[in-house]
Structures are given as C-alpha cells and as structure tokens.
Enzyme design. Structure first.
Site: not given
Length: 160
Positions: A7, A13, A107
């Site tokens: 943070c 946090r 793919d």
C-alpha cells in the site's frame, strides 16, 4: 512462494493483509510480507487497523512498517496492491519484474488469441477469490517468470 502486500504507508491496509494472510496460510511454505511505496520506516500499525487485528485475535504490536525497495519487489512471487498509483510505483521501481496482470488465452497450438483481465474473468465466472488465490499460488509455484501485480480485491491469475 512469497506473497507481498503493498500500500502507500505500510501502516493500514498492507499490514492487515500480511497478518491476515499469514494466519490463513499458517502451516504452509508460503511467506507473506508487506511494504509501502512511500512507507514510513519502523512505524507501528495505525491504531484503527491494529484494533481490527486485535478483534480477530491477531496481535499487531510487533509489526513495523517498511518502505518498498527494488530488491523487495523482485524477491516477491506475487504482489497485491490496493490502488492503480501503487501499481505504477511498483512498475517504476522494478520494471522488469512485473507482468501486465492479464492472462493469455491460447489456442491449441499455443498462440495467444486474447488477453483476459482478472476482474472480467471473476465477474464472468462468479468465482470465489480465496479459491482463485489457491489456484494462483499453485500456478505461480509451477511457472517461474515475471511476477503478477494484482489489485488486492482481484484474484491472482489462474489456469484456463
């Protein structure tokens, strides 16, 4: 595996993320740490954040904040941050260590056909971020390379 929360000041946090995830992953080989892009070195956790940790029986008094360094960023396998500005600061500090935060869909021949942002994948699938974290931890341990930097409210990359 080393997960780092980042943070700004490393007093609110990110320390809560570090302490909570450390408890959640107790008994595993995963290491958890935190730092701040403008960290206030050696400061205690903000009192309101400390009270929240105490309320869930996590002792916060030993925590001391750290300022993020290039070495710290490069040593993490996964960095979780909270704001776009923090991500920009991490990229500026350690540009070669950060990927673009999106999964490649390939793919059958392995050619990339599209990039899928994490938030879009979660919304489409309605998945549980905790479950995604577990898958992401396993994926990251299986494939070294550029570390993901995710917003903490998003799950880490997962296969397929």
């Amino acid at each position: 595996m080393h997960i780092m929360f980042v943070c700004t000041g490393n007093i609110c946090r990110s320390p809560m993320g570090e302490l909570l995830l450390t408890r959640y992953l107790a008994g595993t080989t995963v290491q958890v740490s935190s730092a701040g892009t403008r960290g206030l070195p050696r400061c205690q956790m903000d009192p309101s954040s400390a009270r929240l940790m105490t309320s869930v029986n996590i002792e916060p008094s030993g925590f001391r904040s750290r300022r993020l360094t290039r070495s710290m960023a490069e040593s993490a396998d996964l960095i979780l941050c909270f704001e776009k500005e923090q991500r920009k600061d991490i990229v500026a500090l350690a540009p070669g260590a950060v990927d673009d935060g999106a999964l490649d869909r390939a793919d059958a021949d392995g050619r990339v056909v599209e990039k899928v942002p994490r938030a879009a994948r979660l919304a489409d699938r309605g998945t549980d971020p905790a479950r995604e974290l577990g898958k992401g931890v396993r994926r990251r341990e299986a494939r070294p390379g550029a570390l993901p930097v995710a917003f903490a409210h998003e799950a880490v990359p997962v296969d397929g």
